[in-house]
Each structure stands twice: as structure tokens, then as C-alpha cells.
Design a protein around this motif. Structure first.
Motif, mmCIF file in Angstrom:
data_model
loop_
_atom_site.group_PDB
_atom_site.id
_atom_site.type_symbol
_atom_site.label_atom_id
_atom_site.label_comp_id
_atom_site.label_asym_id
_atom_site.label_seq_id
_atom_site.Cartn_x
_atom_site.Cartn_y
_atom_site.Cartn_z
ATOM 1 N N PRO A 97 5.501 -27.926 -10.508
ATOM 2 C CA PRO A 97 4.416 -27.726 -11.752
ATOM 3 C C PRO A 97 3.405 -27.162 -10.963
ATOM 4 C CG PRO A 97 4.459 -30.009 -10.939
ATOM 5 C CD PRO A 97 5.560 -29.358 -10.437
ATOM 6 N N ILE A 98 2.436 -26.737 -11.909
ATOM 7 C CA ILE A 98 0.917 -26.612 -11.423
ATOM 8 C C ILE A 98 0.063 -27.467 -12.350
ATOM 9 C CG2 ILE A 98 -1.042 -24.863 -11.545
ATOM 10 C CD1 ILE A 98 1.032 -22.838 -10.612
ATOM 11 N N VAL A 99 -0.830 -28.217 -11.734
ATOM 12 C CA VAL A 99 -1.421 -28.980 -12.483
ATOM 13 C C VAL A 99 -3.121 -28.674 -12.436
ATOM 14 C CG1 VAL A 99 -2.444 -31.536 -12.808
ATOM 15 C CG2 VAL A 99 0.009 -30.916 -12.379
ATOM 16 N N VAL A 100 -3.918 -28.542 -13.482
ATOM 17 C CA VAL A 100 -5.335 -28.237 -13.427
ATOM 18 C C VAL A 100 -6.163 -29.434 -13.827
ATOM 19 C CG1 VAL A 100 -6.842 -26.599 -14.334
ATOM 20 C CG2 VAL A 100 -4.638 -25.890 -13.859
ATOM 21 N N ARG A 101 -7.062 -29.524 -13.466
ATOM 22 C CA ARG A 101 -8.129 -30.710 -13.587
ATOM 23 C C ARG A 101 -9.628 -30.288 -13.088
ATOM 24 N NH1 ARG A 101 -9.794 -36.055 -11.609
ATOM 25 N NH2 ARG A 101 -10.451 -37.373 -13.428
ATOM 26 N N GLY A 102 -10.468 -30.358 -13.971
ATOM 27 C CA GLY A 102 -11.850 -30.119 -13.441
ATOM 28 C C GLY A 102 -12.049 -29.032 -12.896
ATOM 29 N N GLY A 103 -11.607 -27.565 -13.198
ATOM 30 C CA GLY A 103 -11.581 -26.401 -12.374
ATOM 31 C C GLY A 103 -10.973 -26.249 -11.275
ATOM 32 N N ARG A 104 -9.892 -27.385 -10.906
ATOM 33 C CA ARG A 104 -9.298 -27.117 -9.760
ATOM 34 C C ARG A 104 -7.594 -27.050 -10.028
ATOM 35 N NH1 ARG A 104 -10.092 -31.240 -5.262
ATOM 36 N NH2 ARG A 104 -9.919 -32.704 -7.162
ATOM 37 N N ALA A 105 -6.871 -26.729 -9.316
ATOM 38 C CA ALA A 105 -5.422 -26.731 -9.620
ATOM 39 C C ALA A 105 -4.565 -27.096 -8.226
ATOM 40 C CB ALA A 105 -5.034 -25.427 -10.280
ATOM 41 N N VAL A 106 -3.569 -27.590 -8.487
ATOM 42 C CA VAL A 106 -2.588 -27.615 -7.198
ATOM 43 C C VAL A 106 -1.198 -27.648 -7.697
ATOM 44 C CG1 VAL A 106 -3.920 -29.535 -6.148
ATOM 45 C CG2 VAL A 106 -2.275 -30.371 -7.650
ATOM 46 N N ILE A 107 -0.498 -27.015 -6.908
ATOM 47 C CA ILE A 107 1.124 -26.890 -7.101
ATOM 48 C C ILE A 107 1.642 -28.251 -6.597
ATOM 49 C CG2 ILE A 107 3.344 -25.731 -6.207
ATOM 50 C CD1 ILE A 107 1.454 -23.312 -5.681
ATOM 51 N N GLY A 108 2.453 -28.951 -7.851
ATOM 52 C CA GLY A 108 2.698 -30.262 -7.459
ATOM 53 C C GLY A 108 4.134 -30.479 -6.940
ATOM 54 N N ARG A 109 4.262 -29.609 -5.777
ATOM 55 C CA ARG A 109 5.442 -29.863 -4.792
ATOM 56 C C ARG A 109 5.145 -30.207 -3.516
ATOM 57 N NH1 ARG A 109 9.760 -27.827 -7.611
ATOM 58 N NH2 ARG A 109 11.126 -27.522 -5.957
ATOM 59 N N PRO A 110 5.237 -31.295 -3.145
ATOM 60 C CA PRO A 110 5.853 -32.506 -3.882
ATOM 61 C C PRO A 110 4.967 -32.975 -4.901
ATOM 62 C CG PRO A 110 5.070 -33.247 -1.929
ATOM 63 C CD PRO A 110 4.779 -31.649 -1.856
ATOM 64 N N PRO A 111 5.279 -33.845 -5.902
ATOM 65 C CA PRO A 111 4.627 -34.404 -6.875
ATOM 66 C C PRO A 111 3.208 -35.154 -6.499
ATOM 67 C CG PRO A 111 6.810 -34.781 -7.522
ATOM 68 C CD PRO A 111 6.794 -34.200 -6.191
ATOM 69 N N GLU A 112 3.365 -35.611 -5.279
ATOM 70 C CA GLU A 112 2.156 -36.387 -4.744
ATOM 71 C C GLU A 112 1.022 -35.587 -4.484
ATOM 72 O OE1 GLU A 112 5.197 -36.666 -3.318
ATOM 73 O OE2 GLU A 112 5.613 -38.558 -4.651
ATOM 74 N N ASN A 113 1.082 -34.159 -4.444
ATOM 75 C CA ASN A 113 0.174 -33.262 -4.283
ATOM 76 C C ASN A 113 -0.885 -33.288 -5.373
ATOM 77 O OD1 ASN A 113 1.177 -32.149 -1.997
ATOM 78 N ND2 ASN A 113 1.651 -30.327 -2.729
ATOM 79 N N VAL A 114 -0.673 -33.914 -6.435
ATOM 80 C CA VAL A 114 -1.524 -33.898 -7.652
ATOM 81 C C VAL A 114 -2.450 -34.970 -7.333
ATOM 82 C CG1 VAL A 114 0.191 -33.295 -9.139
ATOM 83 C CG2 VAL A 114 -0.241 -35.331 -9.106
ATOM 84 N N LYS A 115 -2.391 -35.874 -6.560
ATOM 85 C CA LYS A 115 -3.400 -36.773 -6.284
ATOM 86 C C LYS A 115 -4.706 -36.399 -5.714
ATOM 87 C CE LYS A 115 -4.090 -41.062 -3.228
ATOM 88 N NZ LYS A 115 -5.330 -41.016 -3.316
ATOM 89 N N ALA A 116 -4.614 -34.837 -5.161
ATOM 90 C CA ALA A 116 -5.984 -34.405 -4.739
ATOM 91 C C ALA A 116 -6.832 -33.983 -5.688
ATOM 92 C CB ALA A 116 -5.648 -33.060 -3.990
ATOM 93 N N LEU A 117 -6.150 -34.104 -7.053
ATOM 94 C CA LEU A 117 -7.211 -33.556 -8.110
ATOM 95 C C LEU A 117 -7.800 -35.104 -8.807
ATOM 96 C CD1 LEU A 117 -4.635 -31.162 -10.346
ATOM 97 C CD2 LEU A 117 -6.849 -30.695 -8.776
ATOM 98 N N PHE A 118 -7.628 -36.244 -8.320
ATOM 99 C CA PHE A 118 -7.920 -37.397 -8.736
ATOM 100 C C PHE A 118 -8.789 -38.174 -7.850
ATOM 101 C CE2 PHE A 118 -4.486 -36.256 -11.436
ATOM 102 C CZ PHE A 118 -5.074 -36.518 -12.629
ATOM 103 N N ASP A 119 -8.893 -37.625 -6.446
ATOM 104 C CA ASP A 119 -9.818 -38.185 -5.471
ATOM 105 C C ASP A 119 -11.208 -38.107 -5.833
ATOM 106 O OD1 ASP A 119 -7.650 -39.043 -4.150
ATOM 107 O OD2 ASP A 119 -7.368 -37.379 -2.755
#
Length: 119
Positions: A97-119
Motif C-alpha cells: 500500500p501507499i499511505v499518505v499523512r500530513g503531506g508525506r507518503a510511504v510505501i508500506g512494504r513492509p507494513p512497519e514502514n508506515v510508522k515513519a508517518l506517525f513519528d
């Protein structure tokens, strides 16, 4: 707002959705899930998404899909515009998946990559 470009048939995509809703979204932000195979992104939207990812457009491509080889997308002479057009016409090519939050995005492979959007 959290936006997830999601493929429900993909275990990594399902895993990222679960992580967001159970672990990372502690403020209960609205979450929009876009099944991009049902609602393909335009080349313009893909370009904007890629700008948020901050990576080469090739990093958005799933090179394991048969259509990748069929279209000769491994050709290094293809332009970014040609690659965006290929993803637009064949959304299965987009990493998920691609997850977007606050004008930033990450590819969620592995899913743990999304944590960077919440730091």
C-alpha cells in the motif's frame, strides 16, 4: 487525514491498514481507504503522490507483475511520464500500500514502514 491506497487482496496492504487502525492512529484521525484497482489514479495524481514519496517513480512500480515485462518497463530509457502513464493504464503496477499523512507518503512494504508517518 490518513489516506491508504489499498489492495484488499494483498497481505502487506491489509497489514498496513491493520497497523494504522490498531497501533498508529491514536488520535483517531479520519482514514480514507482507496482501492486503487477500482479507482485508478491519473498520471497527474501519481506524480503528486510520487512527490510526497520523494523517491524515483520506478520505486512505485511492481516489477514482479507480468504486465511490467510485457510492456518492457525495465527499459531505462523510459521517461517518468511514460512510467506514470503505464501505472495509470495498469494500476496493478503500483506498489501497495501507499499511505499518505500530513503531506508525506510511504510505501508500506513492509507494513512497519508506515510508522515513519506517525513519528
Amino acid at each position: 487525514m490518513i489516506t491508504i491506497y489499498h489492495n484488499p487482496r494483498c497481505s502487506k496492504s491489509r497489514g498496513a491498514c491493520e497497523l494504522i487502525t490498531t497501533s498508529y492512529d491514536l488520535a483517531d484521525e479520519p482514514v480514507e481507504i482507496i482501492e486503487y484497482l477500482q479507482q485508478p489514479l491519473s498520471a497527474t495524481a501519481l506524480k503528486a503522490l510520487n512527490a510526497m514519496l520523494g523517491c524515483p517513480v520506478r520505486d512505485m512500480l511492481r516489477d514482479t507483475e507480468s504486465v511490467y515485462q510485457d510492456l518492457g518497463l525495465d527499459n531505462p530509457n523510459l521517461t517518468d511520464a511514460q512510467l506514470y502513464e503505464a501505472i495509470e493504464k495498469h494500476p496493478i503496477l503500483m506498489q501497495r500500500p501507499i499511505v499518505v499523512r500530513g503531506g508525506r507518503a510511504v510505501i508500506g512494504r513492509p507494513p512497519e514502514n508506515v510508522k515513519a508517518l506517525f513519528d
